[in-house]
Structures are given as C-alpha cells and as structure tokens.
Design an enzyme around this catalytic site. Structure first.
Site, PDB file in Angstrom:
ATOM      1  N   ARG A 125      56.389  19.603  46.549  1.00 32.51           N
ATOM      2  CA  ARG A 125      56.026  20.107  45.211  1.00 32.51           C
ATOM      3  C   ARG A 125      55.142  19.094  44.489  1.00 32.51           C
ATOM      4  NH1 ARG A 125      59.263  19.899  40.690  1.00 32.51           N
ATOM      5  NH2 ARG A 125      61.164  20.048  41.916  1.00 32.51           N
ATOM      6  N   ASP A 172      37.096  29.764  33.631  1.00 32.39           N
ATOM      7  CA  ASP A 172      37.472  30.466  34.855  1.00 32.39           C
ATOM      8  C   ASP A 172      36.171  30.755  35.598  1.00 32.39           C
ATOM      9  OD1 ASP A 172      38.070  32.422  36.765  1.00 32.39           O
ATOM     10  OD2 ASP A 172      39.631  33.341  35.532  1.00 32.39           O
ATOM     11  N   TYR A 194      40.078  37.704  31.979  1.00 36.38           N
ATOM     12  CA  TYR A 194      40.887  38.341  33.021  1.00 36.38           C
ATOM     13  C   TYR A 194      42.161  38.939  32.401  1.00 36.38           C
ATOM     14  CZ  TYR A 194      43.741  38.819  37.201  1.00 36.38           C
ATOM     15  OH  TYR A 194      44.550  39.315  38.187  1.00 36.38           O
ATOM     16  N   LYS A 212      40.174  34.736  45.424  1.00 36.59           N
ATOM     17  CA  LYS A 212      38.933  35.499  45.484  1.00 36.59           C
ATOM     18  C   LYS A 212      37.956  34.813  46.462  1.00 36.59           C
ATOM     19  CE  LYS A 212      41.219  37.836  42.583  1.00 36.59           C
ATOM     20  NZ  LYS A 212      41.260  37.629  41.145  1.00 36.59           N
TER      21      LYS A 212
END
Ligand SMILES: *Cc1c(COP(=O)(O)O)cnc(C)c1O
Length: 390
Positions: A59, A183, A112, A208
């Site tokens: 992590r 973004d 978004y 994407k």
C-alpha cells in the site's frame, strides 16, 4: 548461497531478491506481493527510522507500481507521480489533500460526471463549496479565483469537448495563489503536458489512453515532489486507493505503444469528424480539431468526440445497426464505442447532474478506436442510412 537449493532453484531465489531486474528482462517483473521482509533487525530499524528507503508493504511502496509512476512522471515532465486504484481515487485523493471545511474550489463546467458528483455530495457534506465557470471565459475564471483553495480543470471536457487555454488559466490561478489541477485523460501526455504549461498537478484516469487496452481501471497524479509528497503522506495511505502491481504492469505495457496509438486515434477520429460534418443530417460536430486552431498547449487530438444529429433520424435504430461501434461507456481502448446523449440524460444518479454536462439529447459521443478509418466510416454510413426516418 542458499542451503540445499539446486542451481536452478538458487537462480530463481536470487531473482526474487533482486529488486532492480531479472536477467536484464526487457519486461519488468510483476512484484505481486503484499509485504517485503527484512534481512535483519538492524535493517528494519533503519527503515522505520527513515534512514533506508525500501519497500515494506505494497500500500506504500511497490517496485512495479513505482516503475509505472516514474515512467508517467517522465512522460508528463513532473518530478514525481503516484499511482491509484482508479481515476476517481486519484481525483478524490488529490482534492482532499488540499481542501478542508469552509474552503472553496473553482472548477470548469462539464467536468467528468463522477467528479461532479463527488463535489456535490461528499465535499458538500464537508462544507467545501464548488463554483463552476466556463473555462473559455478567462474573465469569469479570474473573478471566481480570489479566495479559492483549488482550481480544478479538465481540457478538453469529455462530452462537449470544451477546450481551454490551459497555460493562461494556470497563470491566473498562480497569480491568485490557488493550486491548479487538471484532468488530462483526453489528450494524454502525447498531446498535452500541463505541468510544462504551468499547472501544479496533472491527473489521469489511466483506465483510458494510458492503459489503452480496456483491461485495467487505474489512476495517476504527477507534479512537483512537494505536492506529490502531500498525497503520499496522507490521502493515498489513509483513503487507501492504491494501484495494484498487476495493474501497474498492464499500464507499463500500455505506455509503450501510447505515442503510436494516439496518432492513429487522432488521424481516424479527425477523418470521421470531417466526414460527419459534411452530412446534412448532422447539425454540429464537437471536436476541438475542427476549429480554426487548437488552443495553445494542445498539440493534437484524440479519438473521443461528439456530434449532434438533426431531426429525421432514429438514434435507437442507428445505435443498434452499428456493428463495429459498440454501445458502451469509457473510452481510450483499441475498440470503437458510442454513447447516445438521450440515454445518459435518463440516468437516475444523484445529484441528478446529467443536464449539467451540456449534453444535447440528439448528441452521440464516439470513441474512434484502432479498427481502421474506412471500415469505421462504412459502419457509420450504413447505420445512418438505415435509421433515416424522413
Ligand atoms: C473515466 C474518467 C475518469 C474516472 O476514471 P476511473 O478510472 O473510471 O475512476 C475521470 N476523468 C475522466 C475524463 C474520465 O473519462
């Protein structure tokens, strides 16, 4: 020398302990492990004291994830980067690193949808206010910025493709002491490198174009070390949206072909956008590459754009007749996709925000994949011809 091991076994064990590479393998190994053990008590103490930097638990630091982060930082021209389990984990972890109750964020409109919903639900409950502005209107942005903590951009936006002068907006934010974030999923670092334009932090839905094969959900944030360290110290470990080693490995693979994929998406999408624009049944094509010139800092265009049909076509029949373009959300992979605006406008999500994205009910969003321009154009032409109602 490991007791009792045969030579082959010994080699495998040695590789497992070699953090840097395995036999100069051209593809880095997937370090698929949750934890890393220490050679000695003293090494453990040195690590806990911060005198030695080495993986402890995945992590935190994982070598495969780190390999992806370093590659992406280099691509974006940033000092450092952090991988996340999704684009939304990257967005929420970034935003929450810089705001607290009572703060205000300025965001460009049509961000978004799930970012918009994050702002309208969780952030609202934490008394963090978001002001939306038209990012093409620099006066409106300059008016909204004073007193804000964060300026959140997306350019171009991912339905109506509003494109901004990112460098100019970043300069405005800097002048007002506001941290700017963008973004950059649509353009990818191949066509837009916001850090070089003065933006403080750049983030991606790596699901994407960075991944590019529709087989991974991931996110990433890049920027100066001081800002990335804030995410690394708090929101990444405590919200816990860590990128997994296998997904990082898929992203490393995807990045190798990013430049040629982006150029192929660009060429096909531009050709199709121009042909659609010439059809009488098409009212408007929303593609930044059809304007007289691209905004400063945007060096090319990707495969995602929208167009709006005139009356006289049955959009349902059009969608069902398409063979290569599949009905589906997301984008950035090898495959071509469509989303009809009238379907999105029926979404029940709260806050009921679909209308906030500027989506015209007669619009269709296309992702132009890598199947080949002529085959894709034939598919569109045949579907349009079969769906004309007048
Ligand atoms: C998909 C997407 C996101 C969210 O990313 P996930 O990986 O799905 O969490 C954020 N921004 C844009 C522009 C997107 O298209």
């Amino acid at each position: 020398m490991i007791n009792g091991a045969d030579p082959f076994e010994h080699a495998l064990l040695a590789v497992a302990h070699d953090e840097t590479n395995a036999f100069e393998a051209v593809v880095p190994p997937i370090v698929q492990t949750s934890l890393f053990t220490f050679e000695s008590y003293d090494e453990m103490v040195a690590t806990y004291r911060g005198e030695k930097v080495r993986p402890v638990y995945s992590r935190g630091l994982n070598p495969t994830v780190r390999h992806f982060e370093e590659t992406l930082a280099a691509l974006e021209g940033g000092e450092d980067a952090l991988g996340f389990a999704s684009g939304m984990a990257a967005i929420s972890s970034t935003v929450l690193s810089f705001v607290e109750p009572g703060d205000r964020i300025v965001a460009v409109r049509h961000v978004y949808p799930d970012a918009f919903r994050l702002f309208g639900t969780l952030l609202k409950r934490m008394r963090i206010e978001v002001t939306y502005v038209d990012g093409r209107d620099e006066e409106a942005v300059a008016k909204a910025l004073p007193g804000a903590k964060l300026f959140y951009m997306e350019s171009p936006t991912s339905w109506v493709m509003e494109a901004h002068d990112v460098g100019a907006l970043a300069a405005l934010a800097r002048r007002h002491g506001v941290i700017s974030v963008i973004d950059n999923s649509w353009a990818s670092p191949i066509f837009q490198r916001p850090l070089t334009l003065g933006v403080d932090l750049v983030l991606h839905s790596a699901s994407k174009y960075l991944g590019g094969h529709s087989d991974v959900v991931a996110g990433v944030v890049a920027g100066p070390k001081a800002l990335i360290d804030r995410l690394r110290g708090e929101t990444l470990p405590y919200l816990g949206g860590k990128l997994s080693p296998f997904d990082a490995w898929l992203l490393i693979r995807g990045l190798r072909t990013l430049p040629i994929r982006m150029k192929a998406h660009e060429a096909s999408a531009l050709a199709i956008a121009r042909r659609l624009k010439a059809l009488p049944i098409v009212r408007e094509v929303q593609h930044p590459g059809l304007a007289n010139q691209l905004p400063p800092g945007l060096g090319g265009t990707s495969g995602l754009f929208s167009f709006i049909f005139e009356e006289g076509i049955d959009i349902r029949a059009f969608a069902d007749r398409l063979k290569l373009f599949k009905l589906g959300v997301s984008w950035g992979g090898h495959e071509s996709l469509i989303v009809p605006g009238e379907v999105v406008l029926q979404q029940k999500a709260e806050p009921n925000s679909a209308h906030a994205f500027g989506i015209d009910p007669r619009s269709v969003r296309l992702h132009v994949g890598l199947e080949g321009t002529e085959a894709l154009w034939r598919d569109l032409e045949e579907a349009i011809a079969s769906a004309i109602t007048t």
